[in-house]
Design a protein around this motif. Structure first.
Motif, PDB file in Angstrom:
ATOM      1  N   MET A   1       0.835  -1.174   0.000  1.00  0.00           N
ATOM      2  CA  MET A   1       0.000   0.000   0.000  1.00  0.00           C
ATOM      3  C   MET A   1       0.887   1.247   0.000  1.00  0.00           C
ATOM      4  SD  MET A   1      -2.630   1.291   2.903  1.00  0.00           S
ATOM      5  CE  MET A   1      -4.229   0.928   2.266  1.00  0.00           C
ATOM      6  N   ASP A   2       0.556   2.183  -0.837  1.00  0.00           N
ATOM      7  CA  ASP A   2       1.334   3.408  -0.958  1.00  0.00           C
ATOM      8  C   ASP A   2       0.688   4.492  -0.087  1.00  0.00           C
ATOM      9  OD1 ASP A   2       3.141   5.314  -1.791  1.00  0.00           O
ATOM     10  OD2 ASP A   2       2.042   5.768  -3.631  1.00  0.00           O
ATOM     11  N   VAL A   3       1.248   4.718   1.085  1.00  0.00           N
ATOM     12  CA  VAL A   3       0.667   5.692   2.006  1.00  0.00           C
ATOM     13  C   VAL A   3       1.021   7.134   1.646  1.00  0.00           C
ATOM     14  CG1 VAL A   3       0.491   4.099   3.931  1.00  0.00           C
ATOM     15  CG2 VAL A   3       2.560   5.432   3.634  1.00  0.00           C
ATOM     16  N   SER A   4       2.009   7.338   0.805  1.00  0.00           N
ATOM     17  CA  SER A   4       2.355   8.711   0.437  1.00  0.00           C
ATOM     18  C   SER A   4       1.243   9.353  -0.386  1.00  0.00           C
ATOM     19  CB  SER A   4       3.676   8.752  -0.320  1.00  0.00           C
ATOM     20  OG  SER A   4       3.579   8.053  -1.544  1.00  0.00           O
ATOM     21  N   GLY A   5       0.543   8.572  -1.191  1.00  0.00           N
ATOM     22  CA  GLY A   5      -0.596   9.104  -1.946  1.00  0.00           C
ATOM     23  C   GLY A   5      -1.747   9.484  -1.043  1.00  0.00           C
ATOM     24  N   ILE A   6      -1.971   8.675  -0.017  1.00  0.00           N
ATOM     25  CA  ILE A   6      -3.030   8.977   0.947  1.00  0.00           C
ATOM     26  C   ILE A   6      -2.681  10.239   1.729  1.00  0.00           C
ATOM     27  CG2 ILE A   6      -4.214   8.129   3.008  1.00  0.00           C
ATOM     28  CD1 ILE A   6      -3.821   5.300   1.843  1.00  0.00           C
ATOM     29  N   ALA A   7      -1.439  10.349   2.146  1.00  0.00           N
ATOM     30  CA  ALA A   7      -0.995  11.530   2.881  1.00  0.00           C
ATOM     31  C   ALA A   7      -1.070  12.780   2.016  1.00  0.00           C
ATOM     32  CB  ALA A   7       0.422  11.324   3.395  1.00  0.00           C
ATOM     33  N   ALA A   8      -0.747  12.643   0.747  1.00  0.00           N
ATOM     34  CA  ALA A   8      -0.811  13.782  -0.165  1.00  0.00           C
ATOM     35  C   ALA A   8      -2.245  14.267  -0.354  1.00  0.00           C
ATOM     36  CB  ALA A   8      -0.207  13.414  -1.514  1.00  0.00           C
ATOM     37  N   LEU A   9      -3.203  13.384  -0.223  1.00  0.00           N
ATOM     38  CA  LEU A   9      -4.610  13.761  -0.355  1.00  0.00           C
ATOM     39  C   LEU A   9      -5.162  14.328   0.942  1.00  0.00           C
ATOM     40  CD1 LEU A   9      -7.306  13.743  -1.937  1.00  0.00           C
ATOM     41  CD2 LEU A   9      -7.659  11.449  -1.017  1.00  0.00           C
ATOM     42  N   PHE A  10      -4.936  13.639   2.049  1.00  0.00           N
ATOM     43  CA  PHE A  10      -5.567  14.030   3.305  1.00  0.00           C
ATOM     44  C   PHE A  10      -4.842  15.144   4.044  1.00  0.00           C
ATOM     45  CE2 PHE A  10      -7.605   9.855   2.803  1.00  0.00           C
ATOM     46  CZ  PHE A  10      -8.917  10.290   2.895  1.00  0.00           C
ATOM     47  N   GLY A  11      -3.599  15.400   3.751  1.00  0.00           N
ATOM     48  CA  GLY A  11      -2.885  16.501   4.389  1.00  0.00           C
ATOM     49  C   GLY A  11      -3.521  17.850   4.080  1.00  0.00           C
ATOM     50  N   PRO A  12      -3.694  18.190   2.810  1.00  0.00           N
ATOM     51  CA  PRO A  12      -4.345  19.463   2.492  1.00  0.00           C
ATOM     52  C   PRO A  12      -5.810  19.521   2.931  1.00  0.00           C
ATOM     53  CG  PRO A  12      -3.086  18.695   0.616  1.00  0.00           C
ATOM     54  CD  PRO A  12      -3.092  17.588   1.627  1.00  0.00           C
ATOM     55  N   VAL A  13      -6.516  18.402   2.874  1.00  0.00           N
ATOM     56  CA  VAL A  13      -7.913  18.383   3.314  1.00  0.00           C
ATOM     57  C   VAL A  13      -7.986  18.690   4.808  1.00  0.00           C
ATOM     58  CG1 VAL A  13      -9.912  16.880   3.660  1.00  0.00           C
ATOM     59  CG2 VAL A  13      -8.686  16.830   1.496  1.00  0.00           C
TER      60      VAL A  13
END
Length: 56
Positions: A1-13
């Motif tokens: 699982m690539d958590v960097s993509g999730i972090a890139a989405l939820f950080g700004p949100v």
């Protein structure tokens, strides 16, 4: 699982939601200085400010 993509989405949100909570508490006519400061706490501050505004 690539958590960097999730972090890139939820950080700004999360950041936008945090700013929205601060501005919403600041614009409420029932606010106090303590409620505004409480809203600025990252993570739980918006929920604490809403609870305090409900009691005001």
């Amino acid at each position: 699982m690539d958590v960097s993509g999730i972090a890139a989405l939820f950080g700004p949100v999360h950041g936008i939601a945090w700013l929205f909570g601060i501005f919403a508490a600041w614009r409420d006519p029932r606010r106090t200085t303590g409620i505004t400061v409480c809203a600025a706490i990252p993570g739980i501050g918006g929920m604490l400010a809403l609870r305090a505004l409900g009691r005001a």
